[in-house]
Design an enzyme around this catalytic site. Structure first.
Site, PDB file in Angstrom:
ATOM      1  CB  CYS A  89      -0.896  -0.011   1.234  1.00 54.28           C
ATOM      2  SG  CYS A  89      -1.983   1.425   1.378  1.00 54.28           S
ATOM      3  CG  HIS A 131      -5.611  -1.946  -1.676  1.00 60.56           C
ATOM      4  ND1 HIS A 131      -4.695  -2.563  -0.866  1.00 60.56           N
ATOM      5  CD2 HIS A 131      -5.315  -0.616  -1.632  1.00 60.56           C
ATOM      6  CE1 HIS A 131      -3.880  -1.653  -0.342  1.00 60.56           C
ATOM      7  NE2 HIS A 131      -4.244  -0.461  -0.795  1.00 60.56           N
ATOM      8  CD  GLU A 132      -6.631   1.735  -4.397  1.00 62.62           C
ATOM      9  OE1 GLU A 132      -6.803   2.704  -3.626  1.00 62.62           O
ATOM     10  OE2 GLU A 132      -5.525   1.175  -4.524  1.00 62.62           O
ATOM     11  CG  HIS A 135      -7.266   2.891   0.711  1.00 61.71           C
ATOM     12  ND1 HIS A 135      -6.593   3.275   1.852  1.00 61.71           N
ATOM     13  CD2 HIS A 135      -6.348   2.261  -0.056  1.00 61.71           C
ATOM     14  CE1 HIS A 135      -5.336   2.887   1.784  1.00 61.71           C
ATOM     15  NE2 HIS A 135      -5.156   2.262   0.638  1.00 61.71           N
TER      16      HIS A 135
END
Length: 163
Positions: A89, A131-132, A135
């Site tokens: 990351c 992953h995004e 976030h």
């Protein structure tokens, strides 16, 4: 366009759930330009808006030479048996840890004109989509590590020169 500084682990904006972008907002186009410019640096597969200090729901991606963005993404589908993948990351620089991700993912959202956008894929694209969106929900990838791996990761992060 501007390459924006990446916010690092410990910055409160990374732990906040991002607000939807109101289409037509005069700042939205500028944000997207910055996300696109910033994700194109070498070694970057994706970048969420809160990683550049903006708590709004958008991310850019740079997978296999395809660069793009999505506004107000929603993770609508994951499938397959979760598998261990090596993940890093930009907000936790210099570290890669094994964590479970689904091998397929699909997100839906819109572009700056309000047109529907659907992104889906396997492998790195699936990993980036998960992953995004994590976030944008205020979650860092280390939260998904197995307990012992998470303890080791936190110990290593606390010793990092940037921490």
């Amino acid at each position: 366009m501007t390459v924006r500084e990446i916010r690092l682990f410990g910055d409160p904006v990374l732990r906040s759930s991002c607000d939807p972008i109101v289409l037509g907002d005069r700042h939205a186009a500028s944000l997207i330009e910055d996300l696109l410019e910033s994700v194109q640096l070498p070694g970057r597969a994706g970048l969420a808006a809160n990683q550049i200090g903006v708590a709004l729901r958008a991310f850019s991606y740079n997978i296999d030479g395809e660069v793009g963005y999505i506004i107000n993404p929603v993770l609508v589908e994951v499938s397959g048996e979760p598998e261990l993948v090596d993940e890093g990351c930009l907000s936790v620089p210099g570290f890669y840890f094994m964590r479970r991700r689904y091998p397929f993912a699909r997100v839906t959202g819109v572009d700056l004109d309000g047109n529907p956008v659907e992104l889906s894929g396997e492998g790195l694209m699936a990993q980036a989509l998960q992953h995004e969106t994590d976030h944008l929900d205020g979650h860092l990838y280390i939260e998904g590590l197995e307990p012992e791996a998470k303890r080791e990761a936190m110990r290593a992060i606390r010793q990092a020169p940037w921490y």
